[in-house]
Design an enzyme around this catalytic site. Structure first.
Site, PDB file in Angstrom:
ATOM      1  N   LEU A 152       0.922  -1.232   0.067  1.00  0.00           N
ATOM      2  CA  LEU A 152      -0.016   0.093  -0.014  1.00  0.00           C
ATOM      3  C   LEU A 152       0.880   1.064  -0.034  1.00  0.00           C
ATOM      4  O   LEU A 152       0.423   2.317  -0.555  1.00  0.00           O
ATOM      5  CB  LEU A 152      -0.915   0.096   1.132  1.00  0.00           C
ATOM      6  CG  LEU A 152      -2.175  -0.925   1.235  1.00  0.00           C
ATOM      7  CD1 LEU A 152      -2.782  -0.964   2.635  1.00  0.00           C
ATOM      8  CD2 LEU A 152      -3.154  -0.549   0.190  1.00  0.00           C
ATOM      9  N   HIS A 161       5.312   1.743  14.440  1.00  0.00           N
ATOM     10  CA  HIS A 161       4.170   1.144  14.427  1.00  0.00           C
ATOM     11  C   HIS A 161       3.618   0.839  15.998  1.00  0.00           C
ATOM     12  O   HIS A 161       4.502   0.747  16.761  1.00  0.00           O
ATOM     13  CB  HIS A 161       4.297  -0.360  13.705  1.00  0.00           C
ATOM     14  CG  HIS A 161       4.207  -0.172  12.197  1.00  0.00           C
ATOM     15  ND1 HIS A 161       5.246  -0.907  11.573  1.00  0.00           N
ATOM     16  CD2 HIS A 161       3.405   0.284  11.213  1.00  0.00           C
ATOM     17  CE1 HIS A 161       5.095  -0.689  10.060  1.00  0.00           C
ATOM     18  NE2 HIS A 161       4.248   0.058  10.104  1.00  0.00           N
ATOM     19  N   ASP A 203      -9.166   1.601   6.375  1.00  0.00           N
ATOM     20  CA  ASP A 203      -9.099   2.978   6.556  1.00  0.00           C
ATOM     21  C   ASP A 203     -10.347   3.610   7.610  1.00  0.00           C
ATOM     22  O   ASP A 203     -10.166   4.825   8.292  1.00  0.00           O
ATOM     23  CB  ASP A 203      -9.306   3.654   5.010  1.00  0.00           C
ATOM     24  CG  ASP A 203      -8.021   3.701   4.318  1.00  0.00           C
ATOM     25  OD1 ASP A 203      -7.073   3.122   4.955  1.00  0.00           O
ATOM     26  OD2 ASP A 203      -7.630   4.574   3.384  1.00  0.00           O
ATOM     27  N   GLU A 256       1.615   6.760   6.509  1.00  0.00           N
ATOM     28  CA  GLU A 256       3.109   6.892   6.101  1.00  0.00           C
ATOM     29  C   GLU A 256       3.488   8.336   6.414  1.00  0.00           C
ATOM     30  O   GLU A 256       4.857   8.114   6.900  1.00  0.00           O
ATOM     31  CB  GLU A 256       2.948   6.795   4.700  1.00  0.00           C
ATOM     32  CG  GLU A 256       2.743   5.369   4.143  1.00  0.00           C
ATOM     33  CD  GLU A 256       3.418   4.129   4.730  1.00  0.00           C
ATOM     34  OE1 GLU A 256       4.439   4.266   5.157  1.00  0.00           O
ATOM     35  OE2 GLU A 256       2.934   2.999   4.600  1.00  0.00           O
ATOM     36  N   HIS A 272       5.143   7.772  10.108  1.00  0.00           N
ATOM     37  CA  HIS A 272       6.390   7.407   9.592  1.00  0.00           C
ATOM     38  C   HIS A 272       7.591   8.334   9.344  1.00  0.00           C
ATOM     39  O   HIS A 272       8.339   8.524  10.316  1.00  0.00           O
ATOM     40  CB  HIS A 272       6.555   6.170   8.984  1.00  0.00           C
ATOM     41  CG  HIS A 272       6.001   4.869   9.313  1.00  0.00           C
ATOM     42  ND1 HIS A 272       6.179   4.301  10.522  1.00  0.00           N
ATOM     43  CD2 HIS A 272       5.186   4.045   8.313  1.00  0.00           C
ATOM     44  CE1 HIS A 272       5.560   3.239  10.679  1.00  0.00           C
ATOM     45  NE2 HIS A 272       4.758   3.006   9.356  1.00  0.00           N
TER      46      HIS A 272
END
Length: 520
Positions: free
Chosen positions: A158, A208, A262, A199, A202
């Site tokens: 993804l 995570h 989502d 993302e 991150h």
């Protein structure tokens, strides 16, 4: 994490940079680094790399993703109301906004989007999409833009991101064209733009939520208010989902940094926000510009969402205000001041401000609402990262000359009834394009930010200052320099109409500490 491990193997300097970044994050979480006030708006460039016409996504689809990011990172997403009651108190506003850039690296006008046709049918996490030479698109300067590549990804991938500290040429995030935005090519169950939210988490140094130890219970994301959990969650778990003896509430699977669908990930925590803000104050300090934290869509927020703005009653206002302060500065008398710890003063910067003596974010931090400052012991101010509880006195406002600026920008606002500030951007937040950040000009030459290395600056001493005026005063002078720079930034923000009531109180607190250290 595959990218992270690859860089550890291939780049000898990456491990050292990551170590310094984590040291800086640790210091920020303990409160020894004062985080920037207000919100940060980050200029974005979206590199669309496509193999088929379908993959060449529309401007509308890109705009939808920018809007989603602004809602998710400001806790303005409508589905924030689905957070289970036990986790609701730590759901937090990350104080981040995103907008497509209006100027390219050469200073030419741009819509913040590049489009590149490629012969590659599917990319993987080897960063080839980030270079013209390998069928992708070169990054724009990483210290000025957040680079987002949207492309076809293979193997069910993804998206992926690069943590701060990696090479500038590959810095940014990559998202598959079927997981970007909430229209066009976006496909369920990853059709609400949350892959990009994850993302960018991150990119701002979030790990995570399960700590990346497989399905074990020994990993850590270095955030105290996310429960330990046994591996990633997928799909749509039912609350409570217990693992690693974390009952009764179980996993915080609705967090953006898990792997759920989502429509199930809806929140960041205060601890995660502290890490992201530490990243913005450290390795990513060059990017973005500070703006007002005006709420995005007040009507879309749940009924109790404005808690972070008006959570605690305000009593006993500061005794002094500028004598020449126009009436418009406060349309109604402020009847309340901070009580029981500055929970909302810098709420999203350090785990609900600094509460309960700092046990949730700063072990020996500020207590009892900042009522007292150290009265007669400034020598020990730089000695310990936390200040001794119970040693604070009421704060006077900063000197009059700092406040002597026009106040046309101050208007009645929607949050808390009064004392919100006018949005300085024409047309509101939304997808308002922005230029790369222009560095602030402090009132006097000051030391620039350098990533923490655990080493004292040249000529500086790590010992507390002493009364004899010897060389050990250097540490005190370094602290004075840091506070002077912070005060200069507050003054500039005030002149731009970007300080709300919480920011004003934070300014007063910084000034009082500066004076206690001997600043004038």
């Amino acid at each position: 994490m595959a990218v992270h491990r690859r860089l550890l193997d291939q780049d000898p300097g990456y491990a050292r940079r990551r170590s310094r970044i984590e040291e800086h994050a640790f210091r920020a979480m303990r409160g020894t680094i004062v985080q920037r006030p207000g919100c940060t708006r980050i200029p974005v460039v979206v590199h669309v790399v496509y193999n088929t016409d379908e993959q060449n996504i529309s401007r509308e689809q890109i705009d939808s993703q920018i809007e989603i990011l602004n809602e998710d990172f400001r806790k303005a997403n409508a589905d924030i109301s689905t957070v289970p009651a036990p986790f609701a108190p730590v759901a937090a506003d990350a104080r981040l906004l995103f907008a497509l850039a209006t100027s390219d690296p050469d200073g030419n006008p741009t819509d913040g989007i590049t489009r590149t046709r490629t012969d590659v049918s599917g990319f993987v996490d080897d960063d080839k999409v980030k270079a013209d030479a390998s069928g992708g698109k070169d990054a724009w300067p990483a210290d000025e833009y957040l680079n987002i590549w949207v492309c076809p990804l293979s193997g069910g991938l993804l998206g992926y991101a690069q943590f701060p500290g990696g090479p500038a040429a590959t810095d940014g995030v990559v998202v598959t064209y079927t997981g970007f935005g909430n229209m066009g090519t976006a496909r369920a169950p990853f059709d609400l733009g949350r892959t990009t939210t994850h993302e960018i988490g991150h990119w701002l140094n979030l790990f995570h939520i399960w700590g990346d130890d497989g399905t074990g219970c020994s990993g850590s994301d270095f955030v105290d208010d996310t429960p330990n959990q046994g591996g990633a969650n997928l799909g749509k778990p039912t609350f409570p989902k217990v693992s690693c003896d974390n009952g009764p509430d179980g996993d915080m699977f609705m967090n953006y940094m898990d792997y759920v669908d989502d429509d199930t990930m809806v929140m960041f925590t205060e601890g995660q926000v502290a890490r992201m803000q530490a990243c913005l104050d450290g390795p990513r300090s060059a990017i973005g510009e500070m703006v007002s934290c005006t709420p995005l869509h007040p009507k879309a927020l749940p009924k109790d969402a404005p808690k972070e703005f008006t959570k605690e009653p305000i009593k006993d206002p500061p005794k002094e205000r500028p004598k020449d302060n126009p009436k418009e500065f406060v349309k109604e008398p402020v009847k309340e001041s901070v009580k029981e710890g500055p929970k909302d003063l810098i709420k999203d910067g350090i785990k609900d401000g600094i509460k309960d003596g700092g046990k949730d974010g700063i072990k020996d931090g500020i207590k009892d609402g900042g009522k007292e400052l150290p009265k007669d012991n400034p020598k020990d101010f730089g000695k310990d990262p936390g200040l001794e509880p119970g040693k604070w006195k009421p704060l006077d406002p900063p000197p009059k000359q700092i406040f002597e600026v026009p106040t046309k920008q101050l208007v009645e606002g929607p949050v808390g009834g009064k004392q919100a500030f006018e949005n300085p951007l024409p047309g509101g937040w939304g997808n308002q394009p922005v230029q790369p950040m222009q560095p602030m000009q402090p009132a006097q030459p000051l030391q620039p930010f350098v990533l923490a290395t655990g080493q004292a600056p040249s000529g500086a001493s790590l010992k507390p200052p002493v009364a004899d005026g010897g060389g050990e005063q250097d540490q005190s002078q370094a602290l004075l320099g840091e506070y002077a720079q912070l005060l200069a930034q507050y003054a500039q923000l005030y002149q731009q109409g970007m300080l709300d009531q919480q920011g004003m109180l934070a300014w007063q607190q910084a000034w009082a500490a500066y004076v206690q250290l001997g600043g004038r």
